[in-house]
Design a protein around this motif. Structure first.
Motif, PDB file in Angstrom:
ATOM      1  N   PRO A  39       0.848  -1.191   0.000  1.00  0.00           N
ATOM      2  CA  PRO A  39       0.000   0.000   0.000  1.00  0.00           C
ATOM      3  C   PRO A  39       0.889   1.248   0.000  1.00  0.00           C
ATOM      4  CG  PRO A  39      -0.735  -1.553   1.693  1.00  0.00           C
ATOM      5  CD  PRO A  39       0.579  -2.054   1.173  1.00  0.00           C
ATOM      6  N   ASP A  98      -9.336  -2.446  -4.919  1.00  0.00           N
ATOM      7  CA  ASP A  98      -9.073  -1.999  -3.557  1.00  0.00           C
ATOM      8  C   ASP A  98      -9.925  -2.800  -2.591  1.00  0.00           C
ATOM      9  OD1 ASP A  98      -7.189  -0.007  -2.709  1.00  0.00           O
ATOM     10  OD2 ASP A  98      -8.128   1.352  -4.135  1.00  0.00           O
ATOM     11  N   VAL A  99      -9.457  -2.904  -1.360  1.00  0.00           N
ATOM     12  CA  VAL A  99     -10.240  -3.587  -0.337  1.00  0.00           C
ATOM     13  C   VAL A  99     -11.525  -2.794  -0.086  1.00  0.00           C
ATOM     14  CG1 VAL A  99     -10.286  -4.329   2.071  1.00  0.00           C
ATOM     15  CG2 VAL A  99      -8.195  -4.574   0.743  1.00  0.00           C
ATOM     16  N   GLN A 100     -11.376  -1.492   0.043  1.00  0.00           N
ATOM     17  CA  GLN A 100     -12.513  -0.592   0.208  1.00  0.00           C
ATOM     18  C   GLN A 100     -12.236   0.699  -0.551  1.00  0.00           C
ATOM     19  OE1 GLN A 100     -15.419  -1.039   1.447  1.00  0.00           O
ATOM     20  NE2 GLN A 100     -15.086  -3.015   2.433  1.00  0.00           N
ATOM     21  N   THR A 101     -13.258   1.421  -0.861  1.00  0.00           N
ATOM     22  CA  THR A 101     -13.263   2.719  -1.563  1.00  0.00           C
ATOM     23  C   THR A 101     -12.993   2.579  -3.062  1.00  0.00           C
ATOM     24  OG1 THR A 101     -10.954   3.525  -1.640  1.00  0.00           O
ATOM     25  CG2 THR A 101     -12.151   3.797   0.454  1.00  0.00           C
ATOM     26  N   ASN A 117     -11.483   5.239  -4.408  1.00  0.00           N
ATOM     27  CA  ASN A 117     -10.610   6.413  -4.498  1.00  0.00           C
ATOM     28  C   ASN A 117      -9.681   6.361  -5.693  1.00  0.00           C
ATOM     29  OD1 ASN A 117     -11.720   7.033  -2.055  1.00  0.00           O
ATOM     30  ND2 ASN A 117      -9.807   7.138  -0.896  1.00  0.00           N
ATOM     31  N   ASP A 143      -5.027   8.344   2.531  1.00  0.00           N
ATOM     32  CA  ASP A 143      -6.272   7.570   2.509  1.00  0.00           C
ATOM     33  C   ASP A 143      -6.134   6.117   2.943  1.00  0.00           C
ATOM     34  OD1 ASP A 143      -4.889   6.691   0.313  1.00  0.00           O
ATOM     35  OD2 ASP A 143      -6.571   6.868  -1.094  1.00  0.00           O
ATOM     36  N   LYS A 144      -4.997   5.733   3.462  1.00  0.00           N
ATOM     37  CA  LYS A 144      -4.816   4.337   3.862  1.00  0.00           C
ATOM     38  C   LYS A 144      -5.894   3.866   4.859  1.00  0.00           C
ATOM     39  CE  LYS A 144      -1.855   3.592   0.946  1.00  0.00           C
ATOM     40  NZ  LYS A 144      -2.460   4.742   0.251  1.00  0.00           N
ATOM     41  N   LEU A 185      -8.971   4.655   5.027  1.00  0.00           N
ATOM     42  CA  LEU A 185     -10.224   4.407   4.304  1.00  0.00           C
ATOM     43  C   LEU A 185     -10.116   3.165   3.430  1.00  0.00           C
ATOM     44  CD1 LEU A 185     -11.144   8.030   3.137  1.00  0.00           C
ATOM     45  CD2 LEU A 185     -11.874   6.820   5.208  1.00  0.00           C
ATOM     46  N   LYS A 186      -8.918   2.928   2.898  1.00  0.00           N
ATOM     47  CA  LYS A 186      -8.748   1.821   1.962  1.00  0.00           C
ATOM     48  C   LYS A 186      -8.500   0.488   2.679  1.00  0.00           C
ATOM     49  CE  LYS A 186      -6.467   2.760  -1.857  1.00  0.00           C
ATOM     50  NZ  LYS A 186      -5.370   3.284  -2.718  1.00  0.00           N
ATOM     51  N   TYR A 187      -8.008   0.570   3.897  1.00  0.00           N
ATOM     52  CA  TYR A 187      -7.761  -0.646   4.693  1.00  0.00           C
ATOM     53  C   TYR A 187      -8.441  -0.485   6.050  1.00  0.00           C
ATOM     54  CZ  TYR A 187      -4.406  -1.106   0.958  1.00  0.00           C
ATOM     55  OH  TYR A 187      -3.844  -1.176  -0.293  1.00  0.00           O
TER      56      TYR A 187
END
Lengths: 223, 223
Positions: A41, A68-71, A73, B149-150, B152-154
């Motif tokens: 990351p 991505d795992v989430q978002t 972005n 944004d880490k 939010l992404k994890y």
């Protein structure tokens, strides 16, 4: 424990490899080279792609699938630099993309009107190494802030990759990082690895990367 | 695909949680607080531990279990700063430590003569979030070079953690990184997260971290 996990996953992996084969055939039939970008990351996958889309969109028709795992972005960031659709895949917890997700994402991409496909994997140096997505080559990115020994500590992904991009070289004056040692470790693990050194911030090294992409998309002359 | 993987893993996870419970009881009985350090590869877990061992070894008896996919580099680095045994676990491919590995590692550690246990997980922001190792708290590290944004992404690992350490703050003048935005994102995901800001290179912020560790090991007064 490790072995047990792998055993349980075997049928899933076998099915993945089968779908990856389908994806590979589909891309080959359309003459679209595909690069699977893998890194920790925050190593700079998205920024490198942003710069690439911004610089080459006039000459190359590039499609992107970004996981991505989430978002979403990353997809939002990339969409600013291209008029083409950026396919976002949210894995919702999984630590890597799988071939099925790429296969589904390709449904929305007009491969006949595509010169090059980027797949931006989930930020992770471990799991993506084990999952074939049907790509032509994995590109492993690592930044000068991460320490020289990443190739030794995460050898599988460096072994699987054809190309390595050392990112954030603009930070070299401020971090204790020995470039030659890092590349040496990477070569130890994979002597065939080809290297790029880039700074997406200053632009250093990007021309070499762009020329590589141009070469990659050069179709063989018609017989 | 994701769901299927999780289903297959359920018995493994249940067994892990059972062993984690045993580890937790064992540590509680010995009065040893345990921190599970989680981050991307190269965020600075090992360097923070090196500084911690160097600074506090005279006052605190610290034990370390350190996990890597390959190599014992981290254990070797840490061993230079302590006379105590550093337990290396090589996962050989697995993307996280599991409770069984910690349980086995504890066999070699004299808990009665230990004030504090660090578990340094495999460099990975995804997988370690799902594995309870019997720790008191997860500490998630992320560096200013990784982007705001880490969290939010994890989100899972930031939700699981009690503490977050923003590392490499000495690089702030050279990277586009908004600290308040990053901490805001982390708070969005986990409002209870406590923050540290450190540079293991310059030493900035380390005193706060050291004081926190001293507090953590303060035993309740005997009744």
């Amino acid at each position: 424990m490790t072995v047990r996990t792998i055993e349980l996953r075997e049928p899933v992996m076998a099915r993945n490899n089968e779908i990856a084969g389908t994806v590979r055939n589909r891309l080959a039939a359309a003459g679209v080279p595909a690069l699977n970008l893998v890194s920790s990351p925050g190593s700079g996958k998205t920024l490198l792609l942003e710069r690439t889309l911004a610089a080459l969109s006039d000459e190359l028709r590039m499609a992107v699938v970004t996981g991505d795992v989430q978002t979403q972005n990353d997809a939002d960031r990339l969409a600013r630099h291209t008029t083409r659709l950026v396919q976002a895949v949210v894995t919702g917890g999984a630590c890597h993309l799988d071939a099925k997700q790429v296969d589904v994402a390709l449904e929305a991409i007009d491969l006949a009107a595509t010169d090059l496909l980027f797949v931006e994997n989930v930020g992770n140096l471990v799991c993506p190494a084990s999952w074939d997505l049907g790509e032509d080559a994995k590109v492993v990115l690592f930044s000068v802030t991460e320490g020289e020994d990443k190739p030794l500590k995460y050898p599988k992904v460096f072994r699987q990759a054809k190309y390595a991009v050392l990112t954030k070289i603009d930070l070299l004056p401020y971090v204790p990082f020995n470039v030659e040692q890092a590349l040496g470790f990477a070569r130890e693990v994979n002597p065939d690895l080809a290297f790029f050194r880039t700074s997406a911030l200053t632009g250093e090294g990007l021309d070499t990367w762009f020329n590589f992409l141009r070469q990659l998309t050069r179709r063989p002359a018609p017989v």
